[in-house]
Scaffold this active site. Structure first.
Site, PDB file in Angstrom:
ATOM      1  N   SER A  40      22.943  61.928  13.012  1.00  0.00           N
ATOM      2  CA  SER A  40      23.985  61.439  13.902  1.00  0.00           C
ATOM      3  C   SER A  40      24.922  60.516  13.146  1.00  0.00           C
ATOM      4  O   SER A  40      24.521  59.872  12.156  1.00  0.00           O
ATOM      5  CB  SER A  40      23.382  60.677  15.089  1.00  0.00           C
ATOM      6  OG  SER A  40      24.380  60.011  15.833  1.00  0.00           O
ATOM      7  N   TYR A  65      17.858  53.827  18.764  1.00  0.00           N
ATOM      8  CA  TYR A  65      18.386  55.151  18.427  1.00  0.00           C
ATOM      9  C   TYR A  65      19.067  55.140  17.063  1.00  0.00           C
ATOM     10  O   TYR A  65      18.814  55.992  16.215  1.00  0.00           O
ATOM     11  CB  TYR A  65      19.368  55.591  19.510  1.00  0.00           C
ATOM     12  CG  TYR A  65      19.990  56.948  19.257  1.00  0.00           C
ATOM     13  CD1 TYR A  65      19.279  58.119  19.485  1.00  0.00           C
ATOM     14  CD2 TYR A  65      21.304  57.055  18.792  1.00  0.00           C
ATOM     15  CE1 TYR A  65      19.847  59.365  19.259  1.00  0.00           C
ATOM     16  CE2 TYR A  65      21.878  58.294  18.557  1.00  0.00           C
ATOM     17  CZ  TYR A  65      21.159  59.444  18.795  1.00  0.00           C
ATOM     18  OH  TYR A  65      21.730  60.675  18.566  1.00  0.00           O
TER      19      TYR A  65
END
Length: 711
Positions: A588, A601
Site C-alpha cells: 500500500s 495498518y
C-alpha cells in the site's frame, strides 16, 4: 436390419446414453443439417462413445448450386479440429459430393494420398464453412445420408483384439464389415467403399485398431444404429470380463485410501511437473478414477503399459507410452531432493527411449523431434498424472488414456490386446498434415503454462488480478475465507472462462492448515504453482487511543504473518519444481506515507514492504522473483471499503464516505481514481515476461502521490 422405432427408452441401454428427445428433434424436422448437429452433440456428450475432439459425423442433402441453380448433393461433415459434443453449424464443412468423388479419377496412389487433402478445398460448397478434415473421403465415398464415425471403447476393444476380425464377424453375424488398420486418409475411404461393395446390406464397418462407422437413412436411424452396435459390443465384453482369467491378471497391490492418494499426489505433482517442464512449461491433471486404479494396480501393468495405445486419436494425445513410476503407494515423497534424485534416471530413460523411437522411425522429411517427456505418468496405488501445454489438453489426455485402459481391458477379456506398431504410431504422430495443423495453432499467450494462486481472489483487487491472469493464458487458484463469496466467484469464473481455467479453495491466510490445503489443491488440479500474489487483507483506521491490542494482532496476523505463511508454502512448491517463480505482494501507499489514525495498518504495510525485500534477497538463488505493487484507495468492489475503514478514513480527512473517491483522486498528480484493473495490470507487468530479470522492486499504482515516491 436398421432400427426405425422412435419409441426407444433410455433404460433399454445399459452401456451408452440414449439422449434423443422427440420433441426437440421435431422442432428441427426438415433441416437435416440441424439434425446432424443435434445428433452429434448427443453422441459427443457420452465419453464412452468418443472423446473431446474425436470422431466425426456427416449428412448428405440436396441443395441449390449457387452457380447453376440446379439441385446438387452436398455433404455436411464435422470440420477439422472440431468437437462433436460442442459443435455448431460453424464447425461443419460443406462439400459437393460429386466433386469429392471425382477426385478418385486423379488419385495417384497411397504414397501420394496426402496431396489429396489440399484438393478437398476445390470441393467446398459453402465458402464460409470449416476446413475439411482428413476423414472427409471416408464419409463421402459411402452412399448413406447420415454417417457416424466414433471411437467407442467397447468397439475399439474388439477392433484392437488379436482376433478382432473373427469376433466381429461372429458377434454381428456378418452385418458389420471389417477393414484392416490403415492410417486415415483418401485410401482408407476407398477401402471402406470396397468393403461395402463386397458386403452389401451391412449396417456398419469396424476399422481395425481404430474405431467404428455406422449409418442410417435419417439422423435418428443413424443415431440408434450407432447406439445398438456399441451396446452389443459392450454387452459382449461384459459377459467375458473375468471369464477366462482375472481382469488384467488380478490385483498386484491395493490402492491407498482416497485422502492418502490425494495427499501423495499433491506432494509429488510439483516434482513431476518440474521434470516434465524442462522443455516447455506444462500444466498437470490428476485422476484416481477406479478404472485407472484397477489397471495400474494390476499384474498386467508392466506388460500392457509399454505397448501403448491402438486408436490413433488416443495415441496422438497420450504419446507412445506412459511412464510408470517405480514408487510404492505409501512411499515417503516429502524429501524433495531424495525423490528428485530417485526419479531423475526414470525420466532420462524415458527421454532416451523416445529419442530412439524417433531416430528409428523418422523419414527424410519428418518434422524435428518434439518434447521427449512423457504425457501420462502412472503411480500404482495412487493414480494417473497427465502433463500438457494447458489444463484442457492435460485433462483430455488423461481421458483418452482412460479410454485406452478400457480398450485394453476389453481386448484382454475376449482375446489379446494389440497396439499400433511403432512405425505406424510414428507415422501418425509425425504426420506432415498433423504438423501443419500444429503450426496453425494460435501463438501461446504470455502466461500460458503458468499457475497462479492469488489470495483473496473472490472479489476486489484479487479477483481482477485472477481474471487478468486467466485472460493472459494462466490457470488460477481462486480463494477466500468467505465460502459464500468464494462460491459466487467460482460460478462466475466457470461461466465466463469454462471449467479448465481455475480451481477454488477456501483459504484463511492466518491458518497454516488452510494455506496447505489450498496449495495442495493447486498441485492436484494443475501440478504446482508459479505465481503467488499476496492480496488478501483488511484495514482498521482508528486514532491511537482507540486502537486495541486485538486490532493490532489482527492486522499483523493477516497482512504480515499471512504474507509470510503463504509465501513460505509457495516457495516450498516452487523449489520442488525447480522452475523459478514469482511472488507479488500487494502492499500500500501507506507503507511509505505517514498519515493520521493509521498506526496499525500503516506499520503492517511497511512490514509487508520490507519483508518483500528480505524475501527477494533470499530467494534470488532459486530464481524466484519477489516484487511489490503499492495501490492507494482502490474502493471498487472492496470489502475493506464497505465497512468501518471507509468511515475512519473519511473522518480522518474531514469528508463524507461518498466524497472519498473524488477526494483521493484530487490529491494525486494524475487526478485519477484507481480501479482493481489498474492493480491487475501492474501485476501482469511483473510476470508477463518483460521483467523476468527484475526483483525487489516497488511499483506504485496510486495516480501519483509524491509523498509515496520510493526514495
Amino acid at each position: 436390419m436398421l432400427s426405425t422405432n422412435k419409441t426407444r427408452q433410455a433404460n433399454e441401454f445399459r452401456h451408452v446414453s440414449y439422449l434423443w428427445d422427440e420433441a426437440k428433434a421435431a422442432q428441427l424436422a426438415g433441416d437435416e443439417v440441424a439434425l446432424l448437429i443435434y445428433r452429434s452433440n448427443l453422441l459427443g456428450a457420452d465419453l464412452r462413445l468418443t472423446n473431446y475432439g474425436g470422431g466425426n459425423t456427416s449428412c448428405k442433402v440436396m441443395a441449390k448450386d449457387p452457380l447453376t441453380g440446379k439441385d446438387t448433393e452436398v455433404m455436411w461433415i464435422k470440420g477439422s479440429g472440431g468437437d462433436l459434443g460442442t459443435m455448431k453449424r460453424s464447425g461443419l464443412a460443406a462439400l459437393y459430393v460429386d466433386r469429392l468423388r471425382s477426385l478418385k479419377n486423379i488419385y495417384r496412389g497411397i504414397e501420394f494420398e496426402d496431396e489429396m487433402v489440399e484438393l478437398f478445398n476445390h470441393c467446398i460448397f459453402d465458402l464460409s464453412s470449416k476446413a475439411p478434415s482428413i476423414d472427409t473421403p471416408l464419409h463421402g465415398f459411402l452412399p448413406f445420408a447420415h454417417i457416424d464415425h466414433l471411437h467407442p471403447d467397447a468397439a475399439i476393444a474388439i477392433a484392437a483384439a488379436k482376433d478382432g476380425k473373427k469376433i466381429t464377424q461372429e458377434l454381428f453375424d456378418g452385418t458389420i464389415g471389417w477393414v484392416e488398420w490403415q492410417r486415415p486418409g483418401f485410401d482408407l475411404g476407398l477401402k471402406m467403399d470396397e468393403c461395402l461393395q463386397q458386403n452389401p446390406g451391412i449396417r456398419g464397418i469396424m476399422l481395425g485398431s481404430h474405431g467404428l462407422f455406422t449409418w442410417g437413412d435419417t439422423a435418428y436411424e443413424s443415431y440408434i444404429n450407432t447406439l445398438e452396435v456399441i451396446e452389443k459390443c459392450a454387452d459382449y465384453l461384459e459377459e467375458n470380463y473375468g471369464k477366462s482369467r482375472p481382469v488384467f491378471g488380478g490385483a498386484k497391490l491395493q490402492s491407498l485410501d482416497k485422502d492418502a492418494r490425494l495427499k501423495q499426489a499433491a506432494t509429488l505433482a510439483p516434482v513431476l511437473r518440474g521434470f516434465c517442464s524442462n522443455h516447455t512449461s506444462m500444466i498437470g491433471h490428476f485422476t484416481d478414477d477406479e478404472r485407472v486404479l484397477e489397471f495400474i494396480n494390476s499384474n498386467d501393468l508392466d506388460r500392457l503399459a509399454p505397448m501403448g495405445t491402438s486408436c490413433p486419436d488416443h495415441f496422438l494425445r497420450t504419446k507412445i507410452s506412459p511412464l510408470v513410476l517405480d514408487l510404492k503407494p505409501d512411499e515417503d515423497v516429502t524429501d524433495t531432493a531424495a525423490i528428485q534424485e530417485k526419479l531423475a534416471p526414470a525420466y532420462e530413460a524415458y527421454r532416451a527411449m523416445y529419442a530412439e523411437y524417433y531416430e528409428t522411425c523418422k523419414h527424410p522429411n519428418s518434422p524435428a523431434i518434439r518434447d521427449k517427456n512423457p504425457v501420462v505418468i502412472l503411480w500404482p496405488g495412487v493414480g494417473m498424472f497427465a502433463f500438457a501445454k494447458d489444463k484442457q489438453t492435460a485433462r483430455v489426455a488423461a481421458e483418452f488414456y482412460t479410454n485406452a485402459i478400457n480398450v485394453m481391458k476389453g481386448a484382454e477379456a475376449i482375446s489379446e490386446y494389440t497396439s499400433l506398431p511403432r512405425q505406424e504410431a510414428f507415422d501418425i504422430e509425425y504426420w506432415l498434415l498433423e504438423e501443419a495443423k500444429l503450426q496453425r495453432m494460435p501463438k501461446p499467450k504470455p502466461l500460458s503454462g503458468k499457475i497462479a494462486l492469488i489470495t483473496g481472489s473472490a472479489g476486489g483487487i484479487g479477483k481482477a488480478i485472477a481474471k487478468r491472469f486467466v485472460a493472459e493464458g494462466a490457470v488460477v487458484v481462486i480463494n477466500d475465507n468467505d465460502p459464500d463469496r468464494l462460491k459466487g466467484a467460482d460460478d462466475e469464473f466457470r461461466q465466463q472462462y469454462g471449467r479448465d481455467t481455475h480451481t477454488a479453495a477456501t483459504l484463511d491466510v492466518t491458518s497454516a492448515e488452510t494455506i496447505r490445503k489450498a496449495f495442495d489443491a493447486a498441485a492436484v488440479a494443475f501440478g504446482g504453482v508459479d505465481i503467488v500474489v499476496n492480496c488478501a487483507g483488511l484495514s482498521i483506521s482508528k486514532p491511537i487511543e482507540e486502537h486495541t491490542e486485538k486490532d493490532w494482532d489482527l492486522l499483523y496476523d493477516v497482512l504480515v504473518k499471512g504474507q509470510f505463511l503463504v509465501t513460505q508454502k509457495g516457495v516450498e512448491v516452487m523449489r520442488k519444481q525447480k522452475l523459478g517463480g514469482d511472488v507479488i505482494n500487494i502492499a500500500s501507499k501507506n507503507g511509505l506515507v505517514s498519515g493520521p489514525n493509521n498506526a496499525g495498518y500503516g506499520s503492517a504495510k511497511a512490514a509487508q514492504l520490507h519483508l518483500s525485500r528480505l524475501n527477494a534477497a533470499e530467494l534470488g538463488k532459486d530464481h524466484i522473483r519477489v516484487n511489490v505493487v503499492n495501490p492507494d484507495a482502490v474502493i471498487s468492489d472492496s470489502k475493506i471499503w464497505a465497512g468501518a475503514w471507509a468511515e475512519g478514513r473519511a473522518k480522518a480527512y474531514g469528508v463524507t464516505v461518498e466524497e472519498l473517491p473524488a477526494y483521493y483522486a484530487k490529491r494525486t498528480l494524475l487526478n485519477e481514481i484507481i480501479l482493481p484493473d489498474d492493480i491487475a495490470n501492474a501485476c501482469f507487468a511483473f510476470v508477463g515476461g518483460l521483467l523476468s530479470k527484475s526483483t525487489g522492486n516497488v511499483l506504485n499504482v496510486d495516480g501519483g502521490v509524491a509523498m509515496a515516491f520510493v526514495r
